[in-house]
Design a protein around this motif. Structure first.
Motif, PDB file in Angstrom:
ATOM      1  N   GLY A  27      -0.732   0.553  15.308  1.00 34.49           N
ATOM      2  CA  GLY A  27      -1.256   1.330  15.892  1.00 34.49           C
ATOM      3  C   GLY A  27       0.052   2.509  16.241  1.00 34.49           C
ATOM      4  N   ARG A  28       1.092   2.029  16.106  1.00 36.81           N
ATOM      5  CA  ARG A  28       1.602   2.955  15.909  1.00 36.81           C
ATOM      6  C   ARG A  28       2.503   3.847  14.276  1.00 36.81           C
ATOM      7  N   PHE A  29       2.542   2.322  13.916  1.00 38.72           N
ATOM      8  CA  PHE A  29       3.740   3.081  13.030  1.00 38.72           C
ATOM      9  C   PHE A  29       2.484   3.224  11.339  1.00 38.72           C
ATOM     10  N   THR A  30       2.708   4.606  10.426  1.00 44.64           N
ATOM     11  CA  THR A  30       1.502   3.911   9.473  1.00 44.64           C
ATOM     12  C   THR A  30       2.502   4.215   8.070  1.00 44.64           C
ATOM     13  N   ILE A  31       2.397   2.964   7.344  1.00 38.73           N
ATOM     14  CA  ILE A  31       3.008   3.259   5.852  1.00 38.73           C
ATOM     15  C   ILE A  31       2.227   3.799   4.873  1.00 38.73           C
ATOM     16  N   SER A  32       2.397   5.075   3.995  1.00 42.57           N
ATOM     17  CA  SER A  32       1.937   5.624   3.136  1.00 42.57           C
ATOM     18  C   SER A  32       2.998   5.714   1.514  1.00 42.57           C
ATOM     19  N   ARG A  33       2.322   5.903   0.386  1.00 44.23           N
ATOM     20  CA  ARG A  33       2.553   6.538  -0.985  1.00 44.23           C
ATOM     21  C   ARG A  33       2.176   7.370  -1.680  1.00 44.23           C
ATOM     22  N   ASP A  34       3.340   8.045  -2.213  1.00 42.11           N
ATOM     23  CA  ASP A  34       2.645   9.167  -2.977  1.00 42.11           C
ATOM     24  C   ASP A  34       3.299   8.853  -4.424  1.00 42.11           C
ATOM     25  N   ASN A  35       2.265   8.004  -5.714  1.00 43.62           N
ATOM     26  CA  ASN A  35       2.993   7.394  -6.862  1.00 43.62           C
ATOM     27  C   ASN A  35       2.850   8.712  -7.432  1.00 43.62           C
ATOM     28  N   ALA A  36       2.787   9.943  -7.070  1.00 43.91           N
ATOM     29  CA  ALA A  36       3.018  10.837  -8.017  1.00 43.91           C
ATOM     30  C   ALA A  36       4.416  11.468  -7.954  1.00 43.91           C
ATOM     31  N   LYS A  37       5.462  11.147  -6.024  1.00 45.00           N
ATOM     32  CA  LYS A  37       6.651  11.245  -6.038  1.00 45.00           C
ATOM     33  C   LYS A  37       7.764  10.603  -5.862  1.00 45.00           C
ATOM     34  N   ASN A  38       7.046   9.085  -6.849  1.00 45.94           N
ATOM     35  CA  ASN A  38       8.013   7.695  -6.825  1.00 45.94           C
ATOM     36  C   ASN A  38       8.291   7.813  -4.441  1.00 45.94           C
ATOM     37  N   THR A  39       7.619   7.427  -4.229  1.00 46.15           N
ATOM     38  CA  THR A  39       8.264   7.324  -2.505  1.00 46.15           C
ATOM     39  C   THR A  39       7.566   7.236  -1.612  1.00 46.15           C
ATOM     40  N   VAL A  40       7.445   6.210  -0.386  1.00 44.70           N
ATOM     41  CA  VAL A  40       6.378   5.759   0.485  1.00 44.70           C
ATOM     42  C   VAL A  40       7.625   6.636   1.544  1.00 44.70           C
ATOM     43  N   TYR A  41       6.550   6.098   2.454  1.00 45.57           N
ATOM     44  CA  TYR A  41       6.747   7.108   3.979  1.00 45.57           C
ATOM     45  C   TYR A  41       6.616   6.059   4.673  1.00 45.57           C
ATOM     46  N   LEU A  42       7.434   5.992   5.666  1.00 40.64           N
ATOM     47  CA  LEU A  42       6.663   5.255   7.051  1.00 40.64           C
ATOM     48  C   LEU A  42       6.471   6.012   8.280  1.00 40.64           C
ATOM     49  N   LEU A  43       5.711   6.675   8.990  1.00 40.70           N
ATOM     50  CA  LEU A  43       5.561   7.511   9.906  1.00 40.70           C
ATOM     51  C   LEU A  43       5.072   6.649  11.575  1.00 40.70           C
ATOM     52  N   MET A  44       6.797   6.681  11.796  1.00 38.18           N
ATOM     53  CA  MET A  44       6.514   5.770  13.107  1.00 38.18           C
ATOM     54  C   MET A  44       6.607   6.949  14.862  1.00 38.18           C
ATOM     55  N   ASN A  45       4.870   6.644  15.078  1.00 42.33           N
ATOM     56  CA  ASN A  45       4.860   7.831  16.680  1.00 42.33           C
ATOM     57  C   ASN A  45       5.403   6.627  17.330  1.00 42.33           C
ATOM     58  N   SER A  46       5.060   7.229  18.856  1.00 46.43           N
ATOM     59  CA  SER A  46       5.688   6.249  19.955  1.00 46.43           C
ATOM     60  C   SER A  46       6.497   5.374  20.267  1.00 46.43           C
ATOM     61  N   LEU A  47       7.497   6.184  19.563  1.00 49.71           N
ATOM     62  CA  LEU A  47       8.515   4.934  18.940  1.00 49.71           C
ATOM     63  C   LEU A  47       8.777   4.697  20.611  1.00 49.71           C
ATOM     64  N   LYS A  48       9.814   3.271  20.732  1.00 51.62           N
ATOM     65  CA  LYS A  48      10.540   3.261  22.323  1.00 51.62           C
ATOM     66  C   LYS A  48      12.167   2.433  21.593  1.00 51.62           C
ATOM     67  N   PRO A  49      12.338   2.295  22.560  1.00 56.49           N
ATOM     68  CA  PRO A  49      14.034   1.562  22.082  1.00 56.49           C
ATOM     69  C   PRO A  49      13.770   0.243  21.727  1.00 56.49           C
ATOM     70  N   GLU A  50      12.868  -0.378  21.808  1.00 58.46           N
ATOM     71  CA  GLU A  50      12.828  -1.461  21.011  1.00 58.46           C
ATOM     72  C   GLU A  50      13.029  -1.297  19.712  1.00 58.46           C
TER      73      GLU A  50
END
Length: 125
Positions: A66-89
């Motif tokens: 619910g806070r993080f989203t993984i995605s990828r772009d195979n044309a760019k050979n890249t995977v992403y991790l979008l991290m929202n509502s970050l916590k100290p932990e």
């Protein structure tokens, strides 16, 4: 074999966002399912998120769902991790990893064969 390079880490305040990137080279990126793990000081490396080879399905650790989203772009050979509502932990070194080609998406660290060098994420309170 594939080489992985993470980027995008940094220092952010609690509640903020970051997007991590993991660039792959030396292999056919679309044949690898991909995952993100993290390791905090004094702790073992733990699963964060994984995605299938085509990006059609993803799986998350309960702690980030619910806070993080993984995605990828195979044309760019890249995977992403979008991290929202970050916590100290969430503070940790974040690693991307890949199992053997055509391996299934997995939350198990021992199924990953290739790793990047990691990128530090620090969340201040």
């Amino acid at each position: 074999q594939v080489q992985l390079t993470e980027s995008g880490g940094g220092l952010v305040q609690a509640g903020g966002s970051l997007r991590l990137s993991c660039a792959a080279s030396g292999g056919t990126f679309s044949t690898y399912s991909m995952g993100w793990f993290r390791q905090a000081p004094g702790k073992e490396r733990e699963f964060v998120a994984a995605i299938t080879r085509r990006g059609s399905s993803a799986y998350y650790a309960d702690s980030v769902k619910g806070r993080f989203t993984i995605s990828r772009d195979n044309a760019k050979n890249t995977v992403y991790l979008l991290m929202n509502s970050l916590k100290p932990e969430d503070t940790a070194v974040y690693y991307c990893g890949a199992p053997n080609p055509y391996g299934s998406m997995s939350y198990r660290r021992d199924e990953y064969k290739y790793w990047g060098q990691g990128t530090q994420v620090t969340v201040s309170s």
